[in-house]
Structures are given as structure tokens and as C-alpha cells.
Design a protein around this motif. Structure first.
Motif, PDB file in Angstrom:
ATOM      1  N   UNK A   1       0.864  -1.177   0.000  1.00 47.56           N
ATOM      2  CA  UNK A   1       0.000   0.000   0.000  1.00 47.56           C
ATOM      3  C   UNK A   1       0.905   1.233   0.000  1.00 47.56           C
ATOM      4  N   UNK A   2       0.317   2.416   0.163  1.00 48.95           N
ATOM      5  CA  UNK A   2       1.109   3.644   0.075  1.00 48.95           C
ATOM      6  C   UNK A   2       0.546   4.677   1.053  1.00 48.95           C
ATOM      7  N   UNK A   3       1.458   5.301   1.808  1.00 51.44           N
ATOM      8  CA  UNK A   3       1.021   6.159   2.920  1.00 51.44           C
ATOM      9  C   UNK A   3       0.166   7.339   2.460  1.00 51.44           C
ATOM     10  N   UNK A   4       0.566   8.015   1.388  1.00 49.83           N
ATOM     11  CA  UNK A   4      -0.216   9.154   0.898  1.00 49.83           C
ATOM     12  C   UNK A   4      -1.585   8.709   0.395  1.00 49.83           C
ATOM     13  N   UNK A   5      -1.639   7.498  -0.151  1.00 47.34           N
ATOM     14  CA  UNK A   5      -2.902   6.965  -0.676  1.00 47.34           C
ATOM     15  C   UNK A   5      -3.941   6.804   0.419  1.00 47.34           C
ATOM     16  N   UNK A   6      -3.466   6.574   1.653  1.00 43.74           N
ATOM     17  CA  UNK A   6      -4.404   6.410   2.773  1.00 43.74           C
ATOM     18  C   UNK A   6      -5.215   7.683   3.036  1.00 43.74           C
ATOM     19  N   UNK A   7      -4.773   8.811   2.501  1.00 43.76           N
ATOM     20  CA  UNK A   7      -5.588  10.025   2.624  1.00 43.76           C
ATOM     21  C   UNK A   7      -6.867   9.895   1.810  1.00 43.76           C
ATOM     22  N   UNK A   8      -6.821   9.062   0.773  1.00 44.35           N
ATOM     23  CA  UNK A   8      -7.932   8.925  -0.173  1.00 44.35           C
ATOM     24  C   UNK A   8      -8.726   7.640   0.005  1.00 44.35           C
ATOM     25  N   UNK A   9      -8.011   6.554   0.370  1.00 40.81           N
ATOM     26  CA  UNK A   9      -8.650   5.246   0.443  1.00 40.81           C
ATOM     27  C   UNK A   9      -8.266   4.503   1.719  1.00 40.81           C
TER      28      UNK A   9
ATOM     29  N   UNK B   1       6.868   6.500  -4.669  1.00 45.15           N
ATOM     30  CA  UNK B   1       7.043   5.058  -4.643  1.00 45.15           C
ATOM     31  C   UNK B   1       7.996   4.602  -3.534  1.00 45.15           C
ATOM     32  N   UNK B   2       8.773   5.523  -3.005  1.00 42.35           N
ATOM     33  CA  UNK B   2       9.591   5.187  -1.839  1.00 42.35           C
ATOM     34  C   UNK B   2       8.745   5.132  -0.569  1.00 42.35           C
ATOM     35  N   UNK B   3       7.594   5.768  -0.606  1.00 43.77           N
ATOM     36  CA  UNK B   3       6.766   5.922   0.590  1.00 43.77           C
ATOM     37  C   UNK B   3       5.685   4.839   0.667  1.00 43.77           C
ATOM     38  N   UNK B   4       6.083   3.606   0.350  1.00 40.82           N
ATOM     39  CA  UNK B   4       5.127   2.507   0.371  1.00 40.82           C
ATOM     40  C   UNK B   4       5.141   1.818   1.737  1.00 40.82           C
ATOM     41  N   UNK B   5       4.089   1.032   1.974  1.00 34.82           N
ATOM     42  CA  UNK B   5       3.970   0.260   3.212  1.00 34.82           C
ATOM     43  C   UNK B   5       3.841  -1.210   2.834  1.00 34.82           C
ATOM     44  N   UNK B   6       4.705  -2.042   3.410  1.00 32.40           N
ATOM     45  CA  UNK B   6       4.731  -3.478   3.108  1.00 32.40           C
ATOM     46  C   UNK B   6       4.073  -4.285   4.220  1.00 32.40           C
ATOM     47  N   UNK B   7       3.352  -5.329   3.814  1.00 30.76           N
ATOM     48  CA  UNK B   7       2.851  -6.320   4.769  1.00 30.76           C
ATOM     49  C   UNK B   7       3.119  -7.701   4.185  1.00 30.76           C
ATOM     50  N   UNK B   8       3.832  -8.524   4.940  1.00 31.80           N
ATOM     51  CA  UNK B   8       4.128  -9.888   4.496  1.00 31.80           C
ATOM     52  C   UNK B   8       3.282 -10.896   5.259  1.00 31.80           C
ATOM     53  N   UNK B   9       2.843 -11.903   4.530  1.00 34.16           N
ATOM     54  CA  UNK B   9       2.144 -13.042   5.111  1.00 34.16           C
ATOM     55  C   UNK B   9       2.859 -14.273   4.585  1.00 34.16           C
ATOM     56  N   UNK B  10       3.469 -15.033   5.485  1.00 40.01           N
ATOM     57  CA  UNK B  10       4.346 -16.129   5.093  1.00 40.01           C
ATOM     58  C   UNK B  10       3.762 -17.457   5.568  1.00 40.01           C
ATOM     59  N   UNK B  11       3.719 -18.412   4.655  1.00 39.16           N
ATOM     60  CA  UNK B  11       3.200 -19.743   4.959  1.00 39.16           C
ATOM     61  C   UNK B  11       4.321 -20.756   4.760  1.00 39.16           C
ATOM     62  N   UNK B  12       4.587 -21.549   5.783  1.00 40.31           N
ATOM     63  CA  UNK B  12       5.671 -22.525   5.752  1.00 40.31           C
ATOM     64  C   UNK B  12       5.150 -23.896   5.309  1.00 40.31           C
TER      65      UNK B  12
END
Length: 206
Positions: free
Chosen positions: A48-56, A109-120
Motif C-alpha cells: 500500500x502507500x502512505x499518501x494513498x491512505x488520505x484517499x482510500x 514510490x519510496x513511501x510505500x507500506x509493506x505487509x508480508x504473510x508467510x506460509x511454511x
């Protein structure tokens, strides 16, 4: 993120070399698939993207290979500091290159937010499903010349025991800069909108 973007000019300049390296990487991936030993680790990366959270805001629902379903809500309170894995960073760089001629796009594009979901220990043939729904932030006031946004997007990959990374679903952007009039006319469609770039069903085959 910033350390990746200084390489963009070099990557563009050496495009042919990048193509050759990619071809070599494909050969390595094929060898990894042929070995096919044991179960793998599956990585789901939501961007996702931090600035985008202002809109969505976004509702992200993920059903893992174990059949368990979880829903996560993301908005301007999202301060996650997760980082790209190397293969994801390379994929993300290449995906966003066409947009970098827009003013201010690199910092965006540097101001993105990452979320990982890992399945072993995921067996071949296992399936995972994910869906993202966007909602408009009604209090947002667009600027006359436009505001950049990046709809939530997902990359899925699996990693074999020898460390080989195999993409199952690459990043696919919905990036835009609607001006105020465009926003008022067109953006309502993104309220309660299923985001195709982060909605899919993926079967792990190796």
C-alpha cells in the motif's frame, strides 16, 4: 526502499544486461522446479502507500493454504515497517519504472507500506485466495492539479529449500493522478471496489 531507487538509472542504461540476467534467472528457476524436493515457503506481499491512505482505506482478506481466513483493515494508522525481500524489490522497481517520469513519483514510490504473510511447508497443489476492497475517505479534498494514488497491490512467490525464489503473481499497479474534476466525476467507483491488482486465487505448483 530508497537504496533501491538510486539503481534505476543504471538499470535503464543496462536494460540489455538486465534482460540477459533475467534469462539466466529463468534457467535457475527451471532447475529449482526440476529438483522439486520437499515443501516450500509461500510469501504474500501486500503493498500500500502512505499518501494513498488520505484517499482510500483497504480491507484485505486472505485465505491461506491451511484454509484459514483472516481480514485486515488498513488506513492512515498503518505504520508497519516491513521491508521488501530482494526479489520483490527488484520486481517492484521494474513495475514502477514507467511512472517515474511523473514529478515527485520517485519519492511517492519510496513511501510505500509493506505487509508480508508467510506460509511454511506448503505442498504443491495448495491454493490461497486473497481479496482487497477499497473505500473512499469521504473527508478527502483533492487538489486542483491532482493527487497521486496507488491502489493496494499484491505479489505472491514461493521459495524452495535451496533459496530459489519463484514468482506466482508479480506486482501489477493501478497508479493515477486525477485532478479535482476527474476525482469528483470518476472516483466514486472506487468506493466498495474490489481491487483486481490485489484480488486473485493462486495455486502453488512446483
Amino acid at each position: 526502499m530508497k537504496r533501491f531507487f538510486w539503481m534505476i538509472a543504471a538499470i535503464l542504461f543496462c536494460g540489455f544486461g538486465t534482460t540477459m540476467l533475467t534469462a539466466c534467472g529463468d534457467d535457475d528457476d527451471d532447475n529449482g522446479k526440476d529438483e522439486g524436493k520437499g515443501n516450500v515457503e509461500v510469501r504474500v506481499a501486500l503493498v500500500t502507500q502512505r499518501d494513498t491512505y488520505r484517499m482510500f482505506t483497504f480491507d484485505f482478506t486472505l485465505t491461506g493454504p491451511d484454509g484459514k481466513t483472516n481480514t485486515y483493515k488498513f488506513d492512515s494508522t498503518d505504520n508497519n515497517d516491513d521491508k521488501f525481500y530482494e526479489a520483490e524489490a527488484n520486481n517492484f522497481q521494474l513495475a514502477c519504472m514507467p511512472y517515474l517520469f511523473y514529478p515527485g513519483a520517485t519519492s511517492f514510490f519510496e513511501n510505500v507500506v509493506m505487509h508480508h504473510y508467510v506460509f511454511k511447508n506448503v505442498p504443491s497443489g495448495a491454493t490461497l485466495d486473497y481479496k482487497t476492497v477499497s473505500h473512499l475517505v469521504r473527508s478527502f479534498q483533492p487538489e486542483e492539479k491532482g493527487n497521486k494514488y496507488l491502489m493496494a497491490t499484491v505479489m505472491v512467490s514461493y521459495v524452495t529449500a535451496d533459496g530459489q525464489v519463484h514468482p506466482l503473481k508479480p506486482f501489477d499497479f493501478n497508479f493515477g493522478i486525477p485532478d479535482k474534476s476527474m476525482w469528483e466525476k470518476n472516483m466514486e467507483k472506487y468506493d466498495n471496489y474490489t481491487v483486481p491488482q490485489s484480488t486473485n486465487s493462486v495455486t502453488v505448483v512446483y
